[in-house]
Design a protein around this motif. Sequence first.
Motif, PDB file in Angstrom:
ATOM      1  N   ARG A 175       0.850  -1.191   0.000  1.00  0.00           N
ATOM      2  CA  ARG A 175       0.000   0.000   0.000  1.00  0.00           C
ATOM      3  C   ARG A 175       0.883   1.238   0.000  1.00  0.00           C
ATOM      4  NH1 ARG A 175      -4.945  -1.436   4.254  1.00  0.00           N
ATOM      5  NH2 ARG A 175      -5.886  -3.064   2.962  1.00  0.00           N
ATOM      6  N   VAL A 176       0.455   2.243  -0.803  1.00  0.00           N
ATOM      7  CA  VAL A 176       1.198   3.493  -0.926  1.00  0.00           C
ATOM      8  C   VAL A 176       0.373   4.604  -0.299  1.00  0.00           C
ATOM      9  CG1 VAL A 176       2.331   5.091  -2.505  1.00  0.00           C
ATOM     10  CG2 VAL A 176       2.251   2.649  -3.056  1.00  0.00           C
ATOM     11  N   PHE A 177       1.027   5.401   0.557  1.00  0.00           N
ATOM     12  CA  PHE A 177       0.334   6.458   1.289  1.00  0.00           C
ATOM     13  C   PHE A 177       0.942   7.815   0.970  1.00  0.00           C
ATOM     14  CE2 PHE A 177      -0.149   2.578   3.680  1.00  0.00           C
ATOM     15  CZ  PHE A 177      -1.472   2.596   4.085  1.00  0.00           C
ATOM     16  N   ASP A 185      -2.598   4.216  -3.365  1.00  0.00           N
ATOM     17  CA  ASP A 185      -2.460   3.084  -4.279  1.00  0.00           C
ATOM     18  C   ASP A 185      -2.507   1.790  -3.471  1.00  0.00           C
ATOM     19  OD1 ASP A 185      -2.076   1.548  -6.500  1.00  0.00           O
ATOM     20  OD2 ASP A 185      -0.135   2.402  -7.068  1.00  0.00           O
ATOM     21  N   ASP A 186      -3.109   0.767  -4.065  1.00  0.00           N
ATOM     22  CA  ASP A 186      -3.161  -0.555  -3.455  1.00  0.00           C
ATOM     23  C   ASP A 186      -2.616  -1.548  -4.483  1.00  0.00           C
ATOM     24  OD1 ASP A 186      -3.580  -2.706  -1.859  1.00  0.00           O
ATOM     25  OD2 ASP A 186      -5.763  -2.612  -1.859  1.00  0.00           O
ATOM     26  N   ARG A 187      -1.568  -2.287  -4.132  1.00  0.00           N
ATOM     27  CA  ARG A 187      -0.882  -3.145  -5.089  1.00  0.00           C
ATOM     28  C   ARG A 187      -0.879  -4.597  -4.616  1.00  0.00           C
ATOM     29  NH1 ARG A 187       4.465   0.779  -5.825  1.00  0.00           N
ATOM     30  NH2 ARG A 187       3.324   2.620  -6.615  1.00  0.00           N
ATOM     31  N   ARG A 229       5.011  -9.357 -11.179  1.00  0.00           N
ATOM     32  CA  ARG A 229       3.800  -8.761 -11.738  1.00  0.00           C
ATOM     33  C   ARG A 229       3.070  -8.013 -10.628  1.00  0.00           C
ATOM     34  NH1 ARG A 229       1.010  -9.586 -16.361  1.00  0.00           N
ATOM     35  NH2 ARG A 229       2.423 -11.304 -16.871  1.00  0.00           N
ATOM     36  N   SER A 230       2.833  -6.725 -10.853  1.00  0.00           N
ATOM     37  CA  SER A 230       2.201  -5.874  -9.854  1.00  0.00           C
ATOM     38  C   SER A 230       0.886  -5.337 -10.398  1.00  0.00           C
ATOM     39  CB  SER A 230       3.139  -4.710  -9.493  1.00  0.00           C
ATOM     40  OG  SER A 230       2.520  -3.827  -8.576  1.00  0.00           O
ATOM     41  N   ARG A 231      -0.221  -5.721  -9.742  1.00  0.00           N
ATOM     42  CA  ARG A 231      -1.551  -5.214 -10.101  1.00  0.00           C
ATOM     43  C   ARG A 231      -1.853  -4.008  -9.215  1.00  0.00           C
ATOM     44  NH1 ARG A 231      -1.761 -10.801 -10.500  1.00  0.00           N
ATOM     45  NH2 ARG A 231      -2.533 -11.584 -12.515  1.00  0.00           N
ATOM     46  N   ARG A 232      -2.022  -2.840  -9.846  1.00  0.00           N
ATOM     47  CA  ARG A 232      -2.108  -1.596  -9.092  1.00  0.00           C
ATOM     48  C   ARG A 232      -3.474  -0.939  -9.273  1.00  0.00           C
ATOM     49  NH1 ARG A 232       4.042   0.890  -9.925  1.00  0.00           N
ATOM     50  NH2 ARG A 232       5.089  -1.061  -9.298  1.00  0.00           N
ATOM     51  N   ARG A 233      -4.013  -0.468  -8.154  1.00  0.00           N
ATOM     52  CA  ARG A 233      -5.314   0.220  -8.148  1.00  0.00           C
ATOM     53  C   ARG A 233      -5.159   1.593  -7.499  1.00  0.00           C
ATOM     54  NH1 ARG A 233      -9.755  -2.790  -9.320  1.00  0.00           N
ATOM     55  NH2 ARG A 233      -9.423  -5.049  -9.596  1.00  0.00           N
ATOM     56  N   PHE A 240      -4.122  -0.655 -13.446  1.00  0.00           N
ATOM     57  CA  PHE A 240      -3.214  -1.120 -14.488  1.00  0.00           C
ATOM     58  C   PHE A 240      -2.257  -2.130 -13.870  1.00  0.00           C
ATOM     59  CE2 PHE A 240      -1.174   2.431 -12.451  1.00  0.00           C
ATOM     60  CZ  PHE A 240       0.170   2.103 -12.403  1.00  0.00           C
ATOM     61  N   GLU A 241      -1.426  -2.761 -14.718  1.00  0.00           N
ATOM     62  CA  GLU A 241      -0.439  -3.725 -14.259  1.00  0.00           C
ATOM     63  C   GLU A 241       0.954  -3.296 -14.709  1.00  0.00           C
ATOM     64  OE1 GLU A 241      -1.180  -7.729 -15.362  1.00  0.00           O
ATOM     65  OE2 GLU A 241      -3.141  -7.840 -14.383  1.00  0.00           O
ATOM     66  N   VAL A 242       1.938  -3.642 -13.894  1.00  0.00           N
ATOM     67  CA  VAL A 242       3.340  -3.431 -14.232  1.00  0.00           C
ATOM     68  C   VAL A 242       4.053  -4.768 -14.096  1.00  0.00           C
ATOM     69  CG1 VAL A 242       5.509  -2.328 -13.569  1.00  0.00           C
ATOM     70  CG2 VAL A 242       3.391  -1.009 -13.565  1.00  0.00           C
TER      71      VAL A 242
END
Length: 671
Positions: A175-177, A185-187, A229-233, A240-242
Amino acid sequence: MPLLLAQEPAEPVPSCIDGACTFRYETAFFARYAPVTALDLVSNLPGFTLIDGEDLRGFGAASGNLLINGERITAKSEAPSAILARIPLADVRYVEVIRGQLGGLDLQGQTVVANVVRSGTAASGAWSVGAITFRPDTRVHPFGTASYSGEYNATRYTLSLEAESYQNVQSARERVFLPSGMRSDDRREVFDEHGDAYALALTAARPIGATRLSVNAAVRHFDESGGERSRRRPVDALPFEVFQADTDKELSYEFGFDAERALSETLSGKLIGLYRQSDYTETGALVRLVPGGTPVVDSDFRFDSLNTERIVRLELDYTALEGHLLEAALEVAANDLESDFALRAAIDGTLTSQFVPGARSRVRERRVDLRLADAFEWGPIAIELALGAERSKIEQSGGFARSRSFSFFKPSIALNYAPNASTQLRLRALRDVGQLDFFDFVSSTDLGDVELALGNPDLAPERTRTIDARVEQRFGALGVFALTLYHDRIVEVIDQLPLDGVLEVPGNIGDAQRWGVDTTLTAPLGWTGLRGARMDFTGSWQGSAVDDPLTGRSRPLSGEPDWQYVLAVRQDLPARRLAWGVTLFSVDRAPLFGLDELEGRGRRWDVDVFAERRWASGLRLRVGVDNALRNDEVRDRQVFSGRRDRAAPAFRERRRRRPAREFYLELTGTL
């Protein structure tokens, strides 16, 4: 070899000479553990931990705390555990645990060493086959090893082959704060990398007249691929995905020899040579995938390196002076690293080559090392004195052009006192020079954190002044307790150094201190009702302090946890031909200090378990689970908008990564 059914371990045989003590363990001592190779013996030595995988400066202490027939191993690329795993049980006479300097043994200042004495007689072999699966993945990865020791035309040899398919799987939630504390962001991330590795090794020894000649050769290859593989919201954008793709390939080989002979009744000499080379290639890419869209490559890179090391060493032992063992060693070494790094980044939809300082570079080191030592007795105290000195020159060409020379003195003294065979006291003071990592001189990248890893041509090796005191007490056939207190004064610590205020490189940031305690305990657990059970504990606690190059304030050393421990319990039931064990391990969070970020990672604990079934024919079947609880590994990364001593926080990443639960099955036997 048939399985021996010993109900209680045989007593080790102690002996003390001039304040230095050894404990000799016959192979019968280990019978309850159903050993197949020398590694099984050393792994079950009471109160002993094998030093494995250290890349030390030069050859003088390359084998760590392991000797074979009283001699160091003429190898650096191979871990001591891998070498021990190739020695069949039938080719071992006994194992010694040595504390203090004994004449004619290459201890190189180690506090405690294990000496595996081989029989060198009958032909014998060992093998293992098995498979492992890394859940939650469902693929099964086979592995196998085989080794054979024999004799041909007075040449004693051991040939071994290893092959494995492996995988590294980890899942994470990150999680990004924002600085306000609001989540941005939630990954959901999955790291999955898999590959194959192969190794072929040969050791041989034979007498040639009055000279004993030994050689070893090894070749290794691995090839792995995969990525994260990172699924990001994001809160304010579409999901999207990275995908961070990564492939690694390496081919390495090594050749070493030593020739030893008596030059007179009081003088013996040994000539040692070593050559090793590693050819490594890594490629990677950062790919962005938007639902319903076409994958876009944001950046990619390629890194090639060729690393070589050549060492020639001459050692002389002189015993004409009564009560003294005089030793002299002269070592000449040459190290070379050639690297080529290429980075491309997407600009207006086109991958464009980027200029990176030091992208193509060559680093050369030439070094001469001299060591003089004397071991003697002063009353009840055994004393080891050594004076070492080295002179080295490092030259770099390519993106960076630099030439520097260094001179260092490396004195040491150790005092050993053994009031009886069960008690040992040891006090040491020494000055040592650390091993430089040549990859810190050249540039590469970390696509995951979107950072360049620039090289620094001005690096100097760390120098450490150490004072430590160790006490060891043995009780019964199995019990050992050891406690070591130490203090290190480190000169020119290597850490991340600011460059022009906007970039960072590995560099020397100043002097530091480290202090702490290490403890080891092996104890029988029969008093608990678990007959034939034992406990092994190793733990350490430390503190450290260095002035931060940005803030000027004192802080701990980067990458070093304050504490860690391993607690293992096993019970062997020879009459039933069964055994089981459980290992609990944990490590504190280690801090990392960058130019524009602060990070802490670790504080993970988990459990490994196994069960064994043995047969009288010598077969042993082990099934087990590593990382049985899949406890999280925590990473807390705070990133600033500039230098962390001046800029405001930009965002914070908090990640909890879960390693794979590893199920394995292994069948081992003898030839």
